[in-house]
Design a protein around this motif. Structure first.
Motif, PDB file in Angstrom:
ATOM      1  N   ILE A  91       7.314 -11.671  -6.819  1.00  0.00           N
ATOM      2  CA  ILE A  91       6.413 -11.252  -7.891  1.00  0.00           C
ATOM      3  C   ILE A  91       6.137  -9.752  -7.754  1.00  0.00           C
ATOM      4  O   ILE A  91       6.013  -9.240  -6.636  1.00  0.00           O
ATOM      5  N   PRO A  92       6.075  -9.003  -8.847  1.00  0.00           N
ATOM      6  CA  PRO A  92       5.742  -7.580  -8.751  1.00  0.00           C
ATOM      7  C   PRO A  92       4.368  -7.378  -8.122  1.00  0.00           C
ATOM      8  O   PRO A  92       3.408  -8.068  -8.482  1.00  0.00           O
ATOM      9  N   LEU A  93       4.295  -6.445  -7.187  1.00  0.00           N
ATOM     10  CA  LEU A  93       3.047  -6.146  -6.482  1.00  0.00           C
ATOM     11  C   LEU A  93       2.655  -4.696  -6.706  1.00  0.00           C
ATOM     12  O   LEU A  93       3.457  -3.786  -6.506  1.00  0.00           O
ATOM     13  N   VAL A  94       1.409  -4.504  -7.118  1.00  0.00           N
ATOM     14  CA  VAL A  94       0.838  -3.175  -7.349  1.00  0.00           C
ATOM     15  C   VAL A  94      -0.323  -3.013  -6.380  1.00  0.00           C
ATOM     16  O   VAL A  94      -1.118  -3.936  -6.209  1.00  0.00           O
ATOM     17  N   VAL A  95      -0.422  -1.856  -5.723  1.00  0.00           N
ATOM     18  CA  VAL A  95      -1.587  -1.606  -4.874  1.00  0.00           C
ATOM     19  C   VAL A  95      -2.524  -0.648  -5.595  1.00  0.00           C
ATOM     20  O   VAL A  95      -2.088   0.347  -6.178  1.00  0.00           O
ATOM     21  N   LEU A  96      -3.798  -0.986  -5.601  1.00  0.00           N
ATOM     22  CA  LEU A  96      -4.824  -0.079  -6.089  1.00  0.00           C
ATOM     23  C   LEU A  96      -5.563   0.465  -4.877  1.00  0.00           C
ATOM     24  O   LEU A  96      -6.100  -0.292  -4.082  1.00  0.00           O
ATOM     25  N   THR A  97      -5.555   1.801  -4.754  1.00  0.00           N
ATOM     26  CA  THR A  97      -6.148   2.412  -3.585  1.00  0.00           C
ATOM     27  C   THR A  97      -6.896   3.681  -3.971  1.00  0.00           C
ATOM     28  O   THR A  97      -7.050   3.993  -5.151  1.00  0.00           O
ATOM     29  N   TYR A  98      -7.347   4.398  -2.944  1.00  0.00           N
ATOM     30  CA  TYR A  98      -8.098   5.636  -3.135  1.00  0.00           C
ATOM     31  C   TYR A  98      -7.441   6.768  -2.352  1.00  0.00           C
ATOM     32  O   TYR A  98      -6.744   6.532  -1.358  1.00  0.00           O
ATOM     33  N   THR A  99      -7.676   7.995  -2.810  1.00  0.00           N
ATOM     34  CA  THR A  99      -6.989   9.163  -2.272  1.00  0.00           C
ATOM     35  C   THR A  99      -7.128   9.292  -0.762  1.00  0.00           C
ATOM     36  O   THR A  99      -6.158   9.572  -0.058  1.00  0.00           O
ATOM     37  N   ASN A 100      -8.340   9.093  -0.249  1.00  0.00           N
ATOM     38  CA  ASN A 100      -8.573   9.305   1.181  1.00  0.00           C
ATOM     39  C   ASN A 100      -7.690   8.424   2.060  1.00  0.00           C
ATOM     40  O   ASN A 100      -7.234   8.856   3.126  1.00  0.00           O
ATOM     41  N   LEU A 101      -7.449   7.188   1.635  1.00  0.00           N
ATOM     42  CA  LEU A 101      -6.630   6.286   2.440  1.00  0.00           C
ATOM     43  C   LEU A 101      -5.183   6.767   2.499  1.00  0.00           C
ATOM     44  O   LEU A 101      -4.506   6.607   3.527  1.00  0.00           O
ATOM     45  N   ILE A 102      -4.711   7.342   1.415  1.00  0.00           N
ATOM     46  CA  ILE A 102      -3.348   7.877   1.397  1.00  0.00           C
ATOM     47  C   ILE A 102      -3.269   9.141   2.249  1.00  0.00           C
ATOM     48  O   ILE A 102      -2.339   9.323   3.046  1.00  0.00           O
ATOM     49  N   LEU A 103      -4.235  10.030   2.098  1.00  0.00           N
ATOM     50  CA  LEU A 103      -4.239  11.276   2.872  1.00  0.00           C
ATOM     51  C   LEU A 103      -4.352  10.991   4.364  1.00  0.00           C
ATOM     52  O   LEU A 103      -3.739  11.686   5.187  1.00  0.00           O
ATOM     53  N   GLN A 104      -5.130   9.975   4.717  1.00  0.00           N
ATOM     54  CA  GLN A 104      -5.309   9.640   6.124  1.00  0.00           C
ATOM     55  C   GLN A 104      -3.990   9.246   6.780  1.00  0.00           C
ATOM     56  O   GLN A 104      -3.731   9.587   7.940  1.00  0.00           O
ATOM     57  N   ARG A 105      -3.142   8.570   6.045  1.00  0.00           N
ATOM     58  CA  ARG A 105      -1.847   8.136   6.586  1.00  0.00           C
ATOM     59  C   ARG A 105      -0.788   9.217   6.428  1.00  0.00           C
ATOM     60  O   ARG A 105       0.206   9.234   7.151  1.00  0.00           O
ATOM     61  N   GLY A 106      -0.996  10.097   5.466  1.00  0.00           N
ATOM     62  CA  GLY A 106       0.028  11.075   5.092  1.00  0.00           C
ATOM     63  C   GLY A 106       0.668  10.605   3.805  1.00  0.00           C
ATOM     64  O   GLY A 106       1.082   9.440   3.705  1.00  0.00           O
ATOM     65  N   ILE A 107       0.737  11.495   2.814  1.00  0.00           N
ATOM     66  CA  ILE A 107       1.180  11.068   1.487  1.00  0.00           C
ATOM     67  C   ILE A 107       2.572  10.448   1.537  1.00  0.00           C
ATOM     68  O   ILE A 107       2.794   9.331   1.052  1.00  0.00           O
ATOM     69  N   GLN A 108       3.526  11.147   2.124  1.00  0.00           N
ATOM     70  CA  GLN A 108       4.897  10.622   2.155  1.00  0.00           C
ATOM     71  C   GLN A 108       4.977   9.335   2.967  1.00  0.00           C
ATOM     72  O   GLN A 108       5.677   8.385   2.580  1.00  0.00           O
ATOM     73  N   SER A 109       4.261   9.298   4.087  1.00  0.00           N
ATOM     74  CA  SER A 109       4.297   8.096   4.933  1.00  0.00           C
ATOM     75  C   SER A 109       3.731   6.890   4.200  1.00  0.00           C
ATOM     76  O   SER A 109       4.268   5.778   4.288  1.00  0.00           O
ATOM     77  N   PHE A 110       2.632   7.090   3.478  1.00  0.00           N
ATOM     78  CA  PHE A 110       2.012   5.971   2.772  1.00  0.00           C
ATOM     79  C   PHE A 110       2.980   5.373   1.756  1.00  0.00           C
ATOM     80  O   PHE A 110       3.179   4.144   1.725  1.00  0.00           O
ATOM     81  N   TYR A 111       3.575   6.219   0.940  1.00  0.00           N
ATOM     82  CA  TYR A 111       4.459   5.691  -0.113  1.00  0.00           C
ATOM     83  C   TYR A 111       5.719   5.064   0.478  1.00  0.00           C
ATOM     84  O   TYR A 111       6.192   4.026  -0.022  1.00  0.00           O
ATOM     85  N   GLN A 112       6.263   5.654   1.537  1.00  0.00           N
ATOM     86  CA  GLN A 112       7.450   5.066   2.137  1.00  0.00           C
ATOM     87  C   GLN A 112       7.123   3.737   2.807  1.00  0.00           C
ATOM     88  O   GLN A 112       7.878   2.768   2.684  1.00  0.00           O
ATOM     89  N   ASP A 113       5.970   3.667   3.494  1.00  0.00           N
ATOM     90  CA  ASP A 113       5.555   2.403   4.115  1.00  0.00           C
ATOM     91  C   ASP A 113       5.291   1.334   3.058  1.00  0.00           C
ATOM     92  O   ASP A 113       5.606   0.154   3.261  1.00  0.00           O
ATOM     93  N   ALA A 114       4.707   1.749   1.938  1.00  0.00           N
ATOM     94  CA  ALA A 114       4.458   0.808   0.850  1.00  0.00           C
ATOM     95  C   ALA A 114       5.774   0.257   0.302  1.00  0.00           C
ATOM     96  O   ALA A 114       5.920  -0.952   0.075  1.00  0.00           O
ATOM     97  N   ALA A 115       6.744   1.142   0.112  1.00  0.00           N
ATOM     98  CA  ALA A 115       8.048   0.712  -0.394  1.00  0.00           C
ATOM     99  C   ALA A 115       8.738  -0.216   0.596  1.00  0.00           C
ATOM    100  O   ALA A 115       9.297  -1.252   0.216  1.00  0.00           O
ATOM    101  N   ASP A 116       8.688   0.137   1.877  1.00  0.00           N
ATOM    102  CA  ASP A 116       9.346  -0.684   2.900  1.00  0.00           C
ATOM    103  C   ASP A 116       8.718  -2.071   2.990  1.00  0.00           C
ATOM    104  O   ASP A 116       9.403  -3.056   3.276  1.00  0.00           O
ATOM    105  N   ALA A 117       7.406  -2.153   2.756  1.00  0.00           N
ATOM    106  CA  ALA A 117       6.719  -3.447   2.830  1.00  0.00           C
ATOM    107  C   ALA A 117       7.034  -4.325   1.623  1.00  0.00           C
ATOM    108  O   ALA A 117       7.044  -5.556   1.731  1.00  0.00           O
TER     109      ALA A 117
END
Length: 260
Positions: A91-117
């Protein structure tokens, strides 16, 4: 073409996008809730990544965030949960999040980890278009669809710029203020939907305040490609916490009622 774009391309009527906070009330029950959403007929599932200061959310989702955080949910556990879902669901999965959580992980790392998951798209509730460039680039590099938000206060000039982004869909804020159940759809929001459809072929999904089958149908007739139901569903989950045996059947039944 990812799971999300396939869902929009193959739709026969408006898609139902259901929202739940990942980890609410805990990891294992949250996993069962997500299964129930799909069983009940959800076409897309939007997962809230719990945050301590969810400024776009009303009391119902704030409390769900708090329950999830207290149960130990964090970004690493969130991606674990998504990987668990992907073991037996496409099923298609969308994440709703906030800027601070992405910045805390690192922008590129967050999106790549999201894609890998196994995430298909990311909505950042407090990210204005004017500051979104690096997030959009990271999303596209990872193969994730960025999702832009618009509302009835969005100017025509700004809307034009937002529609230049290759969004997975446009999240139309259907009611001003924070998330929560509303009794009627906003005529101005329906006009905005019509205006977006004239200017772009990007799918549009209204959310905020949509709580029953009648409102889902109203938005479908207005031209929405998908309709998002969040607070009403989270309230159903909250109502079942005192009787765990009834929780999953209640969630399944509620989604079935939305799907019609």
């Amino acid at each position: 073409m990812n799971r999300l774009s396939k869902a929009f391309q193959n739709r026969k009527r408006e898609l139902l996008m259901t929202f739940t906070v990942a980890g609410d009330p805990d990891y294992s029950i949250s996993r069962e809730i997500i299964k129930a959403l799909e069983k009940g007929g959800a076409d897309i599932i939007e997962l809230g990544l719990p945050f301590s200061d969810p400024v776009a959310d009303g009391p119902v989702i704030q409390q769900a965030d708090q329950r999830a955080l207290e149960s130990g949910m964090n970004t690493d556990r969130f991606f674990d949960l998504v990987r668990d879902i992907r073991k037996d669901s496409e099923i298609p999965l969308v994440v709703l999040t906030y800027t601070n959580l992405i910045l805390q992980r690192g922008i590129q790392s967050f999106y790549q980890d999201a894609a890998d998951a196994g995430i298909d798209a990311v909505v950042v509730a407090d990210l204005p278009y004017e500051e979104a460039a690096s997030f959009i680039v990271a999303a596209e590099k990872a193969g994730i669809a960025p999702v832009m938000m618009v509302s009835t206060t969005t100017s025509k000039e700004r809307l034009f710029k937002i529609l230049t982004v290759k969004s997975g869909f446009i999240y139309l804020v259907a009611a001003l203020g924070v998330t929560g159940v509303r009794q009627a759809t906003d005529p101005q929001a329906r006009e905005l939907l019509s205006e977006i459809k004239k200017q772009s072929n990007i799918p549009v999904a209204p959310g905020f305040g949509i709580s029953d089958r009648t409102q889902v149908m109203e938005w479908g007739k207005a031209g929405a490609d998908a309709v998002i139901v969040g607070s009403a569903l989270v309230k159903t989950i909250e109502g079942g916490l005192q009787d765990p045996d009834s929780l999953i059947p209640a969630v399944t039944s509620f989604v079935q009622s939305l799907k019609g």
